[in-house]
Design a protein around this motif. Structure first.
Motif, mmCIF file in Angstrom:
data_model
loop_
_atom_site.group_PDB
_atom_site.id
_atom_site.type_symbol
_atom_site.label_atom_id
_atom_site.label_comp_id
_atom_site.label_asym_id
_atom_site.label_seq_id
_atom_site.Cartn_x
_atom_site.Cartn_y
_atom_site.Cartn_z
ATOM 1 N N ASP A 137 0.435 -1.150 0.392
ATOM 2 C CA ASP A 137 0.115 0.275 -0.247
ATOM 3 C C ASP A 137 0.611 0.978 0.274
ATOM 4 N N GLN A 148 2.587 1.605 -2.942
ATOM 5 C CA GLN A 148 1.567 2.341 -4.279
ATOM 6 C C GLN A 148 0.662 3.973 -4.196
ATOM 7 N N ILE A 149 0.960 4.352 -2.821
ATOM 8 C CA ILE A 149 0.242 5.260 -2.803
ATOM 9 C C ILE A 149 1.450 6.497 -3.284
ATOM 10 N N ASP A 158 3.662 5.709 -5.139
ATOM 11 C CA ASP A 158 3.590 5.821 -6.947
ATOM 12 C C ASP A 158 3.217 7.001 -6.726
ATOM 13 N N LEU A 159 2.105 7.024 -6.397
ATOM 14 C CA LEU A 159 -0.256 8.083 -6.608
ATOM 15 C C LEU A 159 1.071 9.210 -6.673
ATOM 16 N N LEU A 205 3.336 10.525 -8.604
ATOM 17 C CA LEU A 205 3.094 11.191 -10.390
ATOM 18 C C LEU A 205 1.951 12.648 -10.003
ATOM 19 N N VAL A 207 -4.410 10.879 -0.475
ATOM 20 C CA VAL A 207 -3.303 10.455 -0.779
ATOM 21 C C VAL A 207 -2.152 10.751 0.778
#
Lengths: 224, 224
Positions: A67, A70-71, A73-74, A77, A150
């Motif tokens: 998690d 991935q968070i 990564d977000l 971005l 996020v």
DNA sequence: AATTAACGCTTTGTATACAAAAGGTCAATG
DNA sequence: CATTGACCTTTTGTATACAAAGCGTTAATT
């Protein structure tokens, strides 16, 4: 106090630990409110993903290593994009706010060196102020809307507490790089610097997560 | 029926128009429920940004042209990323789902040519299925979490209703391009194709928005 | 005639009562 | 001894009652 804010803070600051069940009655007693406003607060937290529904009621969400990755990564971005757009749309006031946040950040690091442990809270704040100044400068409120959901992950919020002085200073230097790129309207440089900055934060958090895991394993070994 | 879903659908499908005040009592009567579950549903919709708080109660959010543009920028960013990641992480099942969605999409276009107006609903569905297959293939559930809140804007949802046959077919062709890029694990091509695809959608919606505005002005001119 | 103050109505915010469902315990039976 | 079923407790879901806050309307005064 507002039930939503209270519970959210409690989760972020670790008062309510991951996996812990949140009973309506006990929260109501703790906040001296009836169950009705508590339920509404929980519904909001649920739609933000900070608590997960059980068969009955909710529990504080547990974020796995995956998690976190991935968070981040977000976040890379979105904040990378925000920085690039900020470089294109920033006003002088925006720049001023970023400089302000960075100066305060620097001052807080000085106090930190003098063993003022309370300064960490300020460091967290001024770091957040800098990032928010950029997000605000990109002139897309919808980005802010999503980033605010996020970033708010308990572990991430507390990550500064295990930064050492070198890491804090390095972080400040990167802030300065990002700031000057935005000031020079160099959108690509702003994006790359911000992206790298957040990856560094990600590395810190993930490394710390490993440490915690090791300690956990050691503890379990000592169980009779 | 679940109050949250009902109200959300009603907003998306335009039953509750932008700016319209949502009274708890009237919703409760409409759904044959008490105010309590209605309030919870509204709180959720509020935290998703579909309704905006008033001094008292909430009203259906109005999305300006600028909002639409900014939301599409976000969607471009997120779905472009999702496509690039999907190219790296897709399984055979993921590819299968995308192909399935596209075939159905194509069939629905055929029915559309035969003046079957009901097929538009299916086109909307299969388009969504294709996009969801990609988001699912990127193996980052947090992306999905945020995209599901980005995409759900009333106007956007209804955009297909003013697509003509050519635009539907062109859209299908781009889907095929994206699909083959993902299948070939060409992540950069997947990202670019998806980005362009969504920009095209954005162009459509914004152009239609202008049309509506013109009609509005005409209407107001005829007011006695 | 205009402005303001006060009253009443409407609507939300909170508390509580009641219904329903889930979970746990204990006993009975195989 | 294990497993299942019935009962009891706990907790959530829904409805309703009551308190408080806005909003509009009306009337009185200047």
């Amino acid at each position: 106090m507002d039930a939503y804010k209270y519970i959210k803070e409690a989760i972020i600051h670790g008062k309510y630990e991951p996996g812990m069940r949140l009973g309506e009655e006990s929260l109501a007693k703790e906040l001296k409110l009836s169950r009705t406003p508590i339920r509404e607060a929980i519904k909001q937290l649920e739609s933000e993903g900070l608590v997960t529904p059980l068969k009955r009621g909710v529990s504080v969400r547990h974020f796995t290593r995956e998690d976190i990755q991935q968070i981040y990564d977000l976040r890379t971005l979105l904040e990378g994009y925000a920085a690039s757009q900020a470089a294109l749309h920033r006003t002088d006031e925006d720049i001023q706010k970023m400089k302000e946040a960075n100066s305060r950040y620097e001052e807080a690091i000085e106090r930190y060196k003098e063993a003022d442990l309370n300064s960490i809270k300020e460091i967290v704040n001024f770091n957040q102020q800098f990032h928010e100044a950029i997000i605000s400068a990109c002139k897309n409120p919808h980005i802010y809307f999503h980033l605010s959901k996020v970033v708010v992950v308990p572990l991430v919020f507390r990550s500064f507490y295990w930064y050492d002085e070198f890491e804090l200073k390095r972080s400040l230097e990167v802030h300065k790089t990002i700031l000057s790129a935005i000031q020079n309207q160099d959108s690509e440089r702003a994006r790359v610097a911000m992206t790298e900055h957040i990856y560094q934060g990600s590395d810190q958090v993930l490394a710390h997560l490993e440490e915690i895991k090791k300690i956990h394993v050691l503890k379990e070994d000592t169980h009779d």
